[in-house]
Scaffold this motif. Sequence first.
Motif, PDB file in Angstrom:
ATOM      1  N   GLY A  98     -13.972 -23.864   7.900  1.00 26.56           N
ATOM      2  CA  GLY A  98     -13.188 -24.927   7.509  1.00 26.56           C
ATOM      3  C   GLY A  98     -12.174 -24.816   6.897  1.00 26.56           C
ATOM      4  O   GLY A  98     -11.792 -26.160   6.514  1.00 26.56           O
ATOM      5  N   HIS A  99     -12.147 -23.581   6.230  1.00 27.93           N
ATOM      6  CA  HIS A  99     -10.993 -23.246   5.632  1.00 27.93           C
ATOM      7  C   HIS A  99      -9.883 -22.773   7.008  1.00 27.93           C
ATOM      8  O   HIS A  99     -10.119 -22.144   7.462  1.00 27.93           O
ATOM      9  CB  HIS A  99     -11.105 -21.734   4.274  1.00 27.93           C
ATOM     10  N   ARG A 100      -8.466 -23.069   5.730  1.00 21.86           N
ATOM     11  CA  ARG A 100      -8.063 -22.343   6.652  1.00 21.86           C
ATOM     12  C   ARG A 100      -6.870 -20.787   6.217  1.00 21.86           C
ATOM     13  O   ARG A 100      -7.577 -20.605   5.064  1.00 21.86           O
ATOM     14  CB  ARG A 100      -5.763 -23.068   6.815  1.00 21.86           C
ATOM     15  N   TYR A 101      -6.771 -19.749   7.566  1.00 19.28           N
ATOM     16  CA  TYR A 101      -6.633 -18.414   7.390  1.00 19.28           C
ATOM     17  C   TYR A 101      -5.224 -18.892   7.303  1.00 19.28           C
ATOM     18  O   TYR A 101      -4.472 -18.765   8.959  1.00 19.28           O
ATOM     19  CB  TYR A 101      -6.702 -17.700   8.800  1.00 19.28           C
ATOM     20  N   ILE A 102      -4.047 -18.190   6.315  1.00 23.00           N
ATOM     21  CA  ILE A 102      -2.645 -17.974   7.188  1.00 23.00           C
ATOM     22  C   ILE A 102      -2.137 -16.262   7.210  1.00 23.00           C
ATOM     23  O   ILE A 102      -2.652 -15.757   5.890  1.00 23.00           O
ATOM     24  CB  ILE A 102      -1.780 -18.759   5.930  1.00 23.00           C
ATOM     25  N   VAL A 103      -1.496 -16.066   7.560  1.00 25.30           N
ATOM     26  CA  VAL A 103      -0.664 -14.901   8.051  1.00 25.30           C
ATOM     27  C   VAL A 103       0.687 -14.867   7.826  1.00 25.30           C
ATOM     28  O   VAL A 103       1.337 -15.584   8.621  1.00 25.30           O
ATOM     29  CB  VAL A 103      -1.071 -13.564   9.150  1.00 25.30           C
ATOM     30  N   PHE A 104       1.109 -14.446   6.755  1.00 27.17           N
ATOM     31  CA  PHE A 104       2.670 -14.216   7.008  1.00 27.17           C
ATOM     32  C   PHE A 104       2.997 -13.360   7.821  1.00 27.17           C
ATOM     33  O   PHE A 104       2.592 -11.964   7.336  1.00 27.17           O
ATOM     34  CB  PHE A 104       2.824 -14.059   4.815  1.00 27.17           C
ATOM     35  N   LEU A 105       4.068 -13.168   8.407  1.00 29.68           N
ATOM     36  CA  LEU A 105       4.255 -12.487   9.918  1.00 29.68           C
ATOM     37  C   LEU A 105       5.783 -11.649   8.888  1.00 29.68           C
ATOM     38  O   LEU A 105       6.751 -12.155   8.768  1.00 29.68           O
ATOM     39  CB  LEU A 105       4.626 -13.192  10.669  1.00 29.68           C
ATOM     40  N   TYR A 106       6.067 -10.691   8.882  1.00 32.70           N
ATOM     41  CA  TYR A 106       7.580 -10.031   8.648  1.00 32.70           C
ATOM     42  C   TYR A 106       7.805  -9.274   9.288  1.00 32.70           C
ATOM     43  O   TYR A 106       7.332  -8.610  10.298  1.00 32.70           O
ATOM     44  CB  TYR A 106       6.955  -9.593   6.877  1.00 32.70           C
ATOM     45  N   LYS A 107       9.175  -8.198   8.989  1.00 31.25           N
ATOM     46  CA  LYS A 107       9.449  -7.191   9.825  1.00 31.25           C
ATOM     47  C   LYS A 107      10.209  -6.557   8.649  1.00 31.25           C
ATOM     48  O   LYS A 107      10.997  -7.387   7.947  1.00 31.25           O
ATOM     49  CB  LYS A 107      10.951  -8.447  10.398  1.00 31.25           C
ATOM     50  N   ALA A 108      10.658  -5.365   9.071  1.00 29.34           N
ATOM     51  CA  ALA A 108      10.954  -4.368   7.811  1.00 29.34           C
ATOM     52  C   ALA A 108      11.794  -3.189   8.853  1.00 29.34           C
ATOM     53  O   ALA A 108      11.273  -3.205  10.225  1.00 29.34           O
ATOM     54  CB  ALA A 108      10.066  -3.843   7.275  1.00 29.34           C
ATOM     55  N   THR A 109      13.176  -3.943   8.347  1.00 34.60           N
ATOM     56  CA  THR A 109      13.673  -1.819   9.155  1.00 34.60           C
ATOM     57  C   THR A 109      13.972  -1.535   8.935  1.00 34.60           C
ATOM     58  O   THR A 109      14.983  -0.003   8.497  1.00 34.60           O
ATOM     59  CB  THR A 109      15.098  -3.056  10.387  1.00 34.60           C
ATOM     60  N   GLU A 110      13.823  -1.548   6.765  1.00 32.23           N
ATOM     61  CA  GLU A 110      14.322  -0.829   6.230  1.00 32.23           C
ATOM     62  C   GLU A 110      13.048   0.213   5.463  1.00 32.23           C
ATOM     63  O   GLU A 110      12.379  -0.916   5.063  1.00 32.23           O
ATOM     64  CB  GLU A 110      15.351  -1.022   5.234  1.00 32.23           C
ATOM     65  N   PHE A 111      12.751   1.368   5.663  1.00 27.97           N
ATOM     66  CA  PHE A 111      11.297   1.745   5.218  1.00 27.97           C
ATOM     67  C   PHE A 111      12.366   3.495   4.556  1.00 27.97           C
ATOM     68  O   PHE A 111      13.437   4.236   5.181  1.00 27.97           O
ATOM     69  CB  PHE A 111      10.870   1.842   5.884  1.00 27.97           C
ATOM     70  N   SER A 112      11.222   4.032   3.816  1.00 26.71           N
ATOM     71  CA  SER A 112      11.333   5.274   3.339  1.00 26.71           C
ATOM     72  C   SER A 112       9.898   6.304   3.331  1.00 26.71           C
ATOM     73  O   SER A 112       8.267   5.203   2.886  1.00 26.71           O
ATOM     74  CB  SER A 112      11.864   5.201   1.839  1.00 26.71           C
ATOM     75  N   GLY A 113       9.380   7.414   3.588  1.00 26.83           N
ATOM     76  CA  GLY A 113       8.122   7.751   3.588  1.00 26.83           C
ATOM     77  C   GLY A 113       7.761   8.692   4.397  1.00 26.83           C
ATOM     78  O   GLY A 113       8.903   8.447   5.354  1.00 26.83           O
ATOM     79  N   GLN A 114       6.453   8.914   4.712  1.00 20.62           N
ATOM     80  CA  GLN A 114       5.754   9.414   5.943  1.00 20.62           C
ATOM     81  C   GLN A 114       4.250   9.123   5.964  1.00 20.62           C
ATOM     82  O   GLN A 114       4.176   8.561   5.229  1.00 20.62           O
ATOM     83  CB  GLN A 114       5.852  10.813   5.757  1.00 20.62           C
ATOM     84  N   ILE A 115       4.908   8.723   7.341  1.00 20.01           N
ATOM     85  CA  ILE A 115       3.105   7.648   7.725  1.00 20.01           C
ATOM     86  C   ILE A 115       2.334   8.928   7.921  1.00 20.01           C
ATOM     87  O   ILE A 115       2.339   9.520   7.808  1.00 20.01           O
ATOM     88  CB  ILE A 115       3.529   7.144   9.190  1.00 20.01           C
ATOM     89  N   HIS A 116       0.766   7.940   7.615  1.00 29.32           N
ATOM     90  CA  HIS A 116      -0.231   8.669   7.616  1.00 29.32           C
ATOM     91  C   HIS A 116      -1.477   7.535   7.989  1.00 29.32           C
ATOM     92  O   HIS A 116      -1.264   7.083   7.762  1.00 29.32           O
ATOM     93  CB  HIS A 116      -1.029   9.388   6.168  1.00 29.32           C
ATOM     94  N   SER A 117      -2.628   7.938   8.510  1.00 29.56           N
ATOM     95  CA  SER A 117      -3.125   6.714   9.063  1.00 29.56           C
ATOM     96  C   SER A 117      -4.118   7.364   7.332  1.00 29.56           C
ATOM     97  O   SER A 117      -4.237   7.629   6.733  1.00 29.56           O
ATOM     98  CB  SER A 117      -3.873   7.915   9.962  1.00 29.56           C
ATOM     99  N   THR A 118      -5.682   5.757   7.251  1.00 30.00           N
ATOM    100  CA  THR A 118      -6.075   5.347   5.941  1.00 30.00           C
ATOM    101  C   THR A 118      -7.557   5.320   6.763  1.00 30.00           C
ATOM    102  O   THR A 118      -7.760   5.332   7.826  1.00 30.00           O
ATOM    103  CB  THR A 118      -5.842   5.060   5.572  1.00 30.00           C
ATOM    104  N   GLU A 119      -8.453   5.404   6.080  1.00 36.32           N
ATOM    105  CA  GLU A 119      -9.577   4.228   6.608  1.00 36.32           C
ATOM    106  C   GLU A 119      -9.724   3.137   7.390  1.00 36.32           C
ATOM    107  O   GLU A 119     -10.291   2.494   8.343  1.00 36.32           O
ATOM    108  CB  GLU A 119     -10.757   4.456   5.225  1.00 36.32           C
ATOM    109  N   GLU A 120      -8.217   2.298   7.043  1.00 38.22           N
ATOM    110  CA  GLU A 120      -8.344   1.193   7.722  1.00 38.22           C
ATOM    111  C   GLU A 120      -8.434   1.106   9.246  1.00 38.22           C
ATOM    112  O   GLU A 120      -8.584   0.796  10.118  1.00 38.22           O
ATOM    113  CB  GLU A 120      -6.896   0.365   7.170  1.00 38.22           C
ATOM    114  N   GLY A 121      -7.448   2.753   9.665  1.00 38.22           N
ATOM    115  CA  GLY A 121      -7.173   2.877  10.563  1.00 38.22           C
ATOM    116  C   GLY A 121      -6.029   3.862  11.124  1.00 38.22           C
ATOM    117  O   GLY A 121      -5.281   4.321  10.133  1.00 38.22           O
ATOM    118  N   GLU A 122      -6.258   4.523  12.024  1.00 33.01           N
ATOM    119  CA  GLU A 122      -4.866   5.556  12.687  1.00 33.01           C
ATOM    120  C   GLU A 122      -3.440   5.505  12.605  1.00 33.01           C
ATOM    121  O   GLU A 122      -3.376   3.861  13.336  1.00 33.01           O
ATOM    122  CB  GLU A 122      -5.270   6.449  14.540  1.00 33.01           C
TER     123      GLU A 122
END
Length: 155
Positions: free
Chosen positions: A82-106
């Motif tokens: 009975g609580h509210r679940y809120i997801v704030f939706l973001y968009k990013a087109t600028e980033f740095s680094g290299q992707i890697h998988s974690t225990e959260e998922g591939e």
Amino acid sequence: MARKEMVTLTNMCLIEDKEGNIVVQIRDPKRYRWAGVAFPGGHIEENECFYDSVVREVYEETGLTIKKAQLVGTKHWPDAEGHRYIVFLYKATEFSGQIHSTEEGEVCWVKKTDLAGMDLAYDLLEVLKVMDDPDLSEFFYRKKDSQGEWDKYFR
């Protein structure tokens, strides 16, 4: 009617490069109720601003440091308690680094145009619709009846 309610605050981020590729996370159905191909994100911690939380979550889950992420909408609904679940939706087109998988998922890059043909987490295409359409800012589930039926609203 109460003026306060309990909420769960979360975020999700669409990371897109100039060639139309996006970062996705493949979440294990054995571990997550919201499983399948999803966008990175997670819970907002106590005393953390919304923007800092999405930067942190994206870094923890993908290895990328996003810059100038824009809040493009919200997704929300009443949860099972009975609580509210809120997801704030973001968009990013600028980033740095290299992707890697974690225990959260591939984690991987995919063509945005290929997304619809993938094994997606429930309602991810509706979430993407809000993230991509500048005329939309809200995706809301409201209980339709006592049998557990839901209506989807876009605003």
